[in-house]
Design a protein around this motif. Structure first.
Motif, short mmCIF file in Angstrom:
data_model
loop_
_atom_site.label_atom_id
_atom_site.label_comp_id
_atom_site.label_asym_id
_atom_site.label_seq_id
_atom_site.Cartn_x
_atom_site.Cartn_y
_atom_site.Cartn_z
N HIS A 257 0.83 -1.12 -0.22
CA HIS A 257 0.02 0.16 0.11
C HIS A 257 0.89 1.38 -0.08
O HIS A 257 0.46 2.23 -0.58
CB HIS A 257 -1.02 0.02 1.22
CG HIS A 257 -2.06 1.02 1.34
ND1 HIS A 257 -2.94 0.89 0.33
CD2 HIS A 257 -2.15 2.04 2.09
CE1 HIS A 257 -3.93 1.79 0.37
NE2 HIS A 257 -3.37 2.75 1.23
N ALA B 286 -6.05 -5.53 -7.47
CA ALA B 286 -5.85 -4.13 -7.28
C ALA B 286 -7.23 -3.45 -6.37
O ALA B 286 -6.94 -2.46 -5.51
CB ALA B 286 -5.80 -3.37 -8.58
N SER B 287 -8.18 -4.46 -5.95
CA SER B 287 -9.26 -3.77 -5.36
C SER B 287 -8.77 -3.93 -3.80
O SER B 287 -9.48 -3.32 -2.99
CB SER B 287 -10.55 -4.30 -5.79
OG SER B 287 -10.60 -5.82 -5.25
N ALA C 196 -7.62 -0.58 -1.85
CA ALA C 196 -7.69 0.25 -2.86
C ALA C 196 -8.09 1.68 -2.09
O ALA C 196 -8.77 1.82 -1.23
CB ALA C 196 -9.04 0.18 -3.70
#
Length: 588
Positions: free
Chosen positions: A230, A345-346, A349
């Protein structure tokens, strides 16, 4: 019981037969890649490996023309990689050469000597206290003997190995090993965490009530990977590509696997579990301060720090704790380069971030790296113990921030494999070092006064980046007293266990040998509530009150004043203090 791994690229039956006459072979490998995968995925729980991992390395016909895969690394490099990165498993690598049809007498003689050596080394880890004594280099026999003979990794050997590998040529070879691992082994699959469980772990990351003691080491590794990922996602695109040029998530996992192997699993408190705890708190603070973007799961939990995550969510009953998937095709030796997909990628996010955050994306990443490695190689004792007993580290660092300097040196050898001068300035390396040194409790009040004096003159800005990172990691390092009570009490229990082991080791050094049962340091499962912890662990109440009143209260109060977004942590510290005070009265 010794684990004996036989590695023979040549597949010579004669060599295997010779080895089998002396040892019960646990597993055989014709591929170095398969051997590395085996060592990575073997369970590492909350105890040190109480056995020697003997790797019998048949060097016949090992030469190769290239060195761009794990299997084509030079034999000497393969040996160095095993000894450097798997020492927490007490790895003893014994290369030997026997041409087909050659007499076995010399190999037999070598094996007989090896049997005796393994038996001697096994005594050094027969009990927890024996292991603690060996690793702290408090055993006269270990200190006098040749360093290359002792299998047990000592603080002296780790530092010497770090310096020996610091040379440019050696570092390049080590980076080749890292690149091969990231390219060839699907570490995410090897962790054995289902997709549903992975999303549950993201919810755990988002909760201040982080149920760290209810998660496996593999799950914690994945948690740390997500937090670092992240942070990496927030870097400018060009810099992000330099940090993770390819196989980004797998490269992050490679870094974490190597760091995890550098921690002593047997330490009740100062282990990889504590490292991930400090990462999660640092990450949580960065999100609260707007330095790292919020994400959907975080917004769900942030208004209620005491809210617990449903521990049954996303369970995969087919996988046991720290087990690996039954299908090992992802690590099959015939596949040189895997097509490893990047994560969804979710997951995590970004939803929002401050327009002008206090720390840059690179600052945030470096703080999280410092949190991961701030106790690398911790011997399980204390600075005071090492200084009192004139340990090697105390003399080397002249009694000042002994372990913290050691952690910096150990962690630097890992970080250097991933962070190169091609993309990072010296000031960034210094930020990691300063953050780790700030965790020395002997200088606790100096840091508080420095922060208070600075904050009294102006609001902290990016120009105060080092001070901000030091303040955040100091809070994260002792954040156990600010967690909701169940988690906080569990941390108090494991810290008490570690202090008890130091007392037993000192007793041993003074000539008062503890009983076999005491030296084994076998522990019951952690209590499920604060009340149960109080009922079963004498001294917990007084210990928590002393630590909060002496160290935590002033630090978290100041942090809450400087950063109002973090005041919730101070309020929880005081809430916990009131609970412990209420428990103290009945005890009196």
């Amino acid at each position: 019981m010794t684990e004996v791994l036989f590695y023979s690229p040549s597949g010579a039956d004669t060599v295997a037969a010779t080895a089998a006459r002396h040892f019960a072979i646990t597993a055989s490998f014709a591929s170095f890649k398969a051997l590395v995968a085996h060592l990575f995925v073997c369970p590492l729980l909350e105890t040190d490996a109480a056995f020697i991992t003997l790797v019998l390395f048949d060097t016949y016909a090992c030469a190769s023309a290239a060195a761009d895969t794990l299997d084509t690394l030079a034999p000497a490099d393969q040996v160095v990689c095993l000894e450097a990165h798997f020492f927490s498993r007490n790895v003893l690598v014994v290369p030997f050469y026997q041409a087909p049809g050659a007499p076995c007498a010399l190999v037999d003689a070598q094996m007989e000597e090896l049997v005796a050596q393994v038996a001697r080394d096994q005594e050094g880890i027969a009990t927890r206290i024996a292991t603690l004594r060996s690793f702290n280099a408090m055993d006269p026999e270990i200190n006098r003997g040749p360093l290359h003979v002792a299998t047990v990794r000592t603080v002296l050997r780790t530092l010497l190995d770090t310096q020996m590998e610091a040379g440019r040529f050696a570092a390049l070879r080590a980076r080749t090993f890292v690149d091969c691992v990231a390219r060839e082994l699907d570490l995410r699959a090897m962790l054995g965490v289902s997709h549903a469980r992975e999303r549950f772990l993201v919810r755990c990351i988002a909760a201040w009530n982080f149920p760290l003691h209810d998660l496996t080491c593999n799950e914690l590794t994945l948690c740390a990977a997500w937090m670092l990922t992240h942070a990496i996602r927030q870097l400018p695109a060009e810099l992000a590509r330099k940090v993770s040029p390819s196989h980004a998530f797998n490269r992050t996992l490679t870094f974490l696997f190597l760091t995890r192997m550098a921690y002593r699993a047997g330490n009740p408190f100062h282990n990889f579990r504590h490292a991930v705890d400090v990462v999660q708190v640092s990450f949580y603070f960065l999100v609260k301060l707007g330095c790292v973007p919020r994400f959907r799961e975080f917004e769900e939990f942030e208004n209620d720090p005491n809210r617990e995550v449903d521990l049954g969510e996303g369970e995969n009953p087919t996988l046991s704790q720290d087990s690996t998937p039954a299908d090992d095709s992802a690590t099959a030796s015939h596949r040189d380069t895997l097509s490893i997909p990047e994560p969804d990628a979710s997951i995590m996010a970004a939803t929002s971030c401050a327009s002008d955050p206090l720390l840059t994306p690179m600052d945030c990443l470096l703080l999280l790296l410092a949190a991961v490695g701030h106790d690398t190689g911790h011997p399980g004792t204390t600075n005071a113990f090492t200084i009192q007993n004139r340990g090697f580290l105390a003399m080397l660092y002249n009694g000042r921030s002994v372990f913290e300097n050691y952690h910096c040196a150990e962690f630097a050898s890992i970080v250097s494999l991933f962070i190169t001068t091609e993309w990072v300035e010296p000031v960034y390396r210094e930020l990691i070092r300063e953050a780790i040194l700030a965790t020395d409790m002997a200088h606790h009040f100096e840091y508080i006064e420095k922060a208070r004096a600075t904050a009294s003159t102006h609001a902290l800005t990016r120009a105060d980046r080092s001070l901000v990172c030091e303040l955040l990691i100091k809070c994260a390092d002792i954040s156990n007293v600010s967690r909701p009570l169940r988690v906080s009490a569990q941390w108090g229990v494991v810290l008490g266990r570690e202090f008890g082991e130091v007392a037993l080791l000192q007793q041993t050094l003074d000539g008062n040998l503890p009983s076999a049962a005491a030296a084994a340091c076998a522990y019951a499962p952690l209590p499920l509530s604060a009340d149960e912890a109080v009922a079963t662990h004498l001294g917990l109440v007084s210990g928590q009150l002393f630590f909060i009143s002496t160290f935590a209260e002033s630090l978290f109060a100041l942090t809450g004043e400087v950063f109002p977004e973090l005041k919730f942590a101070y309020e929880l510290v005081m809430e916990n203090k009131r609970y412990w005070e209420g428990k103290k009265k009945p005890l009196e």
